[in-house]
Design an enzyme around this catalytic site. Structure first.
Site, PDB file in Angstrom:
ATOM      1  N   SER A  21       0.818  -1.215   0.000  1.00 38.95           N
ATOM      2  CA  SER A  21       0.000   0.000   0.000  1.00 38.95           C
ATOM      3  C   SER A  21       0.852   1.264   0.000  1.00 38.95           C
ATOM      4  O   SER A  21       1.520   1.597   0.982  1.00 38.95           O
ATOM      5  CB  SER A  21      -0.934   0.016   1.212  1.00 38.95           C
ATOM      6  OG  SER A  21      -1.676   1.210   1.208  1.00 38.95           O
ATOM      7  N   ASP A  26      -4.615   3.708  -2.685  1.00 35.12           N
ATOM      8  CA  ASP A  26      -5.785   4.147  -1.913  1.00 35.12           C
ATOM      9  C   ASP A  26      -6.263   5.524  -2.348  1.00 35.12           C
ATOM     10  O   ASP A  26      -5.583   6.520  -2.124  1.00 35.12           O
ATOM     11  CB  ASP A  26      -5.406   4.240  -0.428  1.00 35.12           C
ATOM     12  CG  ASP A  26      -5.221   2.883   0.202  1.00 35.12           C
ATOM     13  OD1 ASP A  26      -6.165   2.079   0.162  1.00 35.12           O
ATOM     14  OD2 ASP A  26      -4.125   2.619   0.736  1.00 35.12           O
ATOM     15  N   MET A  33      -8.864   8.432  -1.672  1.00 37.25           N
ATOM     16  CA  MET A  33      -9.781   8.911  -0.626  1.00 37.25           C
ATOM     17  C   MET A  33     -10.277  10.298  -1.006  1.00 37.25           C
ATOM     18  O   MET A  33      -9.477  11.143  -1.423  1.00 37.25           O
ATOM     19  CB  MET A  33      -9.053   9.003   0.712  1.00 37.25           C
ATOM     20  CG  MET A  33      -8.421   7.703   1.157  1.00 37.25           C
ATOM     21  SD  MET A  33      -7.629   7.944   2.756  1.00 37.25           S
ATOM     22  CE  MET A  33      -6.786   6.383   2.934  1.00 37.25           C
ATOM     23  N   HIS A  41      -8.022   0.976  -4.683  1.00 30.33           N
ATOM     24  CA  HIS A  41      -9.035   0.893  -3.627  1.00 30.33           C
ATOM     25  C   HIS A  41      -9.717   2.248  -3.545  1.00 30.33           C
ATOM     26  O   HIS A  41      -9.146   3.208  -3.026  1.00 30.33           O
ATOM     27  CB  HIS A  41      -8.318   0.514  -2.314  1.00 30.33           C
ATOM     28  CG  HIS A  41      -9.189   0.457  -1.112  1.00 30.33           C
ATOM     29  ND1 HIS A  41      -8.680   0.380   0.172  1.00 30.33           N
ATOM     30  CD2 HIS A  41     -10.535   0.447  -0.971  1.00 30.33           C
ATOM     31  CE1 HIS A  41      -9.676   0.331   1.036  1.00 30.33           C
ATOM     32  NE2 HIS A  41     -10.816   0.375   0.376  1.00 30.33           N
ATOM     33  N   ASP A  94      -7.213  -5.532   4.471  1.00 25.34           N
ATOM     34  CA  ASP A  94      -6.493  -4.260   4.413  1.00 25.34           C
ATOM     35  C   ASP A  94      -6.628  -3.581   5.765  1.00 25.34           C
ATOM     36  O   ASP A  94      -7.737  -3.303   6.221  1.00 25.34           O
ATOM     37  CB  ASP A  94      -7.139  -3.424   3.292  1.00 25.34           C
ATOM     38  CG  ASP A  94      -6.442  -2.104   3.029  1.00 25.34           C
ATOM     39  OD1 ASP A  94      -5.399  -1.837   3.647  1.00 25.34           O
ATOM     40  OD2 ASP A  94      -6.959  -1.343   2.192  1.00 25.34           O
TER      41      ASP A  94
HETATM   42  C1  DX5 Z   1      -6.592   2.460   4.933  1.00 21.06           C
HETATM   43  C2  DX5 Z   1      -6.050   2.001   3.617  1.00 21.06           C
HETATM   44  C3  DX5 Z   1      -4.950   1.028   3.692  1.00 21.06           C
HETATM   45  C4  DX5 Z   1      -3.716   1.487   4.429  1.00 21.06           C
HETATM   46  C5  DX5 Z   1      -3.294   0.317   5.261  1.00 21.06           C
HETATM   47  O1  DX5 Z   1      -7.845   3.015   4.761  1.00 21.06           O
HETATM   48  O2  DX5 Z   1      -7.082   1.421   2.835  1.00 21.06           O
HETATM   49  O3  DX5 Z   1      -4.605   0.484   2.430  1.00 21.06           O
HETATM   50  O4  DX5 Z   1      -2.650   1.873   3.599  1.00 21.06           O
HETATM   51  O5  DX5 Z   1      -2.250   0.718   6.055  1.00 21.06           O
HETATM   52  P1  DX5 Z   1      -1.609  -0.198   7.179  1.00 21.06           P
HETATM   53  O6  DX5 Z   1      -1.110  -1.421   6.501  1.00 21.06           O
HETATM   54  O7  DX5 Z   1      -0.560   0.678   7.728  1.00 21.06           O
HETATM   55  O8  DX5 Z   1      -2.707  -0.500   8.159  1.00 21.06           O
HETATM   56 ZN    ZN Z   2      -6.550   0.287   1.002  1.00 25.09          ZN
END
Ligand code: DX5
Ligand code: ZN
Length: 214
Positions: free
Chosen positions: A8, A35, A37, A66, A175
């Site tokens: 990620s 990711d 957002m 994502h 995730d």
């Molecule tokens: C959080 C993201 C993840 C994030 C996970 O909303 O969707 O992909 O990068 O991070 P870690 O592995 O640090 O929990």
């Molecule tokens: Zn994610």
């Protein structure tokens, strides 16, 4: 069942994005997790199309997008055109999940549905026959570096059992809070795609960190 590791980028050093993508490749990560957002579906705003464009030019690894955004169908074709191999959207964010899945497939990408920690596992059952991947969030979406929620293991198992019952060879992704300890828990319960951000990018030796997840 082969375990896929999706690194990620949210936890990468963005000032050194090219170097970070190469680090993930050299560490033998299978996919790059991206990711998106929007500050609405989740509180944060991360990165979007221009960044994906650069990343897709840097790597031939599959891009695992994502979408943590409201009304995700609006962006499906744009992310597909930029080279996303997998496009995963949130069940909670879509008016018609089946339509989003077909829009993703029409663009030639694979489709994933994600559920937040508060969403019941059975909510995805009606889409299992038409979707390529289920993403079970093991933290509240929106931030990297949170602690894994043990209660989600049961959801992974319920979905895997239903897929087995239907004879579906499903990708089940998790995730949030994935590290060497939680990886074995999710794998034991039927997860075969592990997203990891802070654990991998914070590791001195990313190759050993990736290996420890498999
Ligand atoms: C959080 C993201 C993840 C994030 C996970 O909303 O969707 O992909 O990068 O991070 P870690 O592995 O640090 O929990
Ligand atoms: Zn994610």
């Amino acid at each position: 069942m082969k375990t896929i590791v999706s690194a990620s980028l949210l936890s990468a050093d963005f000032a050194e994005l090219g170097r970070e993508v190469r680090r993930a490749e050299n560490a033998a990560a299978d996919w790059i997790h991206f990711d998106v957002m929007d500050g609405m579906f989740v509180p944060s705003i991360s990165f979007g199309e221009p960044v994906l464009k650069s990343v897709s030019q840097l790597t031939s690894l599959p891009l695992d997008v994502h979408l943590m955004i409201c009304d995700p169908i609006r962006y499906v074709s744009r992310y597909a055109k930029l080279g996303a191999s997998y496009i995963t959207f949130h069940l909670e964010a879509a008016d018609s999940p089946a339509q989003v899945i077909s829009a993703i497939h029409d663009c030639g990408a694979k489709a994933g549905i994600s559920i937040k920690p508060s969403t019941d596992a059975r909510e995805v059952f009606e889409y299992l026959d038409i979707v390529d991947m289920i993403l079970v969030m093991t933290v509240e979406p929106g931030f990297g570096g949170q602690s894994f929620m043990d209660g989600m293991l049961r959801k992974i198992r319920i979905i895997r059992e239903e897929c087995d019952r239907r004879g579906l060879d499903m990708l089940i992704e998790t995730d949030g809070g994935i590290n060497e300890k939680t990886a074995s828990l999710v794998r034991e319960n039927g997860c075969n795609v592990l997203v990891s951000g802070s654990y991998l990018f914070g590791a001195e030796d990313m190759k050993s960190a990736v290996d420890s997840l498999r």
